[in-house]
Structures are given as structure tokens and as C-alpha cells.
Write a protein that holds these residues in place. Structure first.
Motif, PDB file in Angstrom:
ATOM      1  N   UNK A 258      43.050  23.620  41.878  1.00 37.35           N
ATOM      2  CA  UNK A 258      42.097  24.282  42.764  1.00 37.35           C
ATOM      3  C   UNK A 258      42.271  25.795  42.831  1.00 37.35           C
ATOM      4  N   UNK A 259      43.498  26.278  43.015  1.00 32.69           N
ATOM      5  CA  UNK A 259      43.699  27.724  43.150  1.00 32.69           C
ATOM      6  C   UNK A 259      44.346  28.355  41.909  1.00 32.69           C
ATOM      7  N   UNK A 260      44.751  27.526  40.956  1.00 32.35           N
ATOM      8  CA  UNK A 260      45.326  27.948  39.672  1.00 32.35           C
ATOM      9  C   UNK A 260      46.737  28.529  39.788  1.00 32.35           C
ATOM     10  N   UNK A 261      47.364  28.430  40.954  1.00 34.77           N
ATOM     11  CA  UNK A 261      48.728  28.924  41.137  1.00 34.77           C
ATOM     12  C   UNK A 261      49.685  28.178  40.210  1.00 34.77           C
ATOM     13  N   UNK A 262      50.588  28.904  39.560  1.00 37.26           N
ATOM     14  CA  UNK A 262      51.590  28.292  38.683  1.00 37.26           C
ATOM     15  C   UNK A 262      52.653  27.608  39.526  1.00 37.26           C
TER      16      UNK A 262
END
Length: 135
Positions: free
Chosen positions: A33-37
């Protein structure tokens, strides 16, 4: 205390996830959803969030890990704890209702698509995009 069967299943699950990530040359996964690693740890919880499998590859989510479960191609995705807990406001692009992932267990893997499993509106049920959610 956990019985031996549960411990064995947990170890098999851990090995399955780590093998799929290794085959894709990944030591991090990205939130769908937010593409955070999200770094992947060797012991449970494997990520700071939750993992899930989908039989469909979602073109709008660029971060998936292909894997095989019982001879069937699946796609491994992650959702970070911030998206699950509502820190990031995730809304349906069709009905504008807020997605609530707070009831999912952190640090586990669901064998179904948690984003498609609880449609918020009629449009989402029949939508070809399947995951019309945005930040």
C-alpha cells in the motif's frame, strides 16, 4: 505452550517464506500500500507487518514475490504495521471509505488476499483492478 504440530507448521511456514524470498533475491519486501521497504528477519515476526498470498498478480502493486504453494503459482505481498493500524489513511478510490487492517495479526502470513477479502462496496466486488486503494 504450543504443541509440536504447531511448532513444526510455524517452522515450515518460515522456511517457505524465506525460500521464496531467496529465490527472488530479496531480503526486503515492500508494503503493497505505501511501498515502504520492510526488512525481513530470520525468525518470527519476519516483517514489521503481515504477509499474504494472492493467486492473482496485482499489476498496480509492483512489489510481489512469486512462489508456489501446493503446485499453484501464488504472489507474496506484505502490508506494513502503519498501514494495518491506520497510521496511513488508506481509502477506496471508488467509495472513499477507509480500509481497516487493524484486525489482522501482525507477523504472520495469510494464505488469502487480505486486500480483496473484505470489499467495502459493490464496485470493489466487481472491479477488475481488485485493489482500488490509495494513500
Amino acid at each position: 505452550m504450543e504443541d509440536d504440530a504447531q511448532v513444526g507448521q510455524g517452522e515450515d511456514l518460515r522456511k517457505f517464506i524465506l525460500a521464496a524470498l531467496s529465490a527472488s533475491h530479496r531480503n526486503v519486501v515492500n508494503c503493497a500500500l505505501c511501498h515502504r521497504a520492510l526488512p525481513v528477519f530470520e525468525q518470527f515476526p519476519l516483517v514489521d507487518g503481515t504477509l499474504f498470498l494472492s493467486p492473482s498478480r496485482h499489476d498496480e502493486i509492483e512489489y510481489d514475490v512469486p512462489c508456489h504453494l501446493q503446485g499453484r503459482l501464488m504472489h507474496l505481498y506484505a502490508v506494513c504495521v502503519d498501514c494495518l493500524e491506520g497510521v496511513h489513511k488508506i481509502i477506496c478510490i471508488k467509495c472513499k471509505s477507509r480500509w481497516d487492517g487493524s484486525w489482522h495479526q501482525l507477523g504472520t502470513m495469510y494464505t488469502y488476499d487480505i486486500l480483496a477479502a473484505s470489499p467495502c462496496c459493490q464496485v470493489r466486488i466487481f472491479c477488475a483492478q481488485r485493489i482500488p486503494l490509495s494513500l
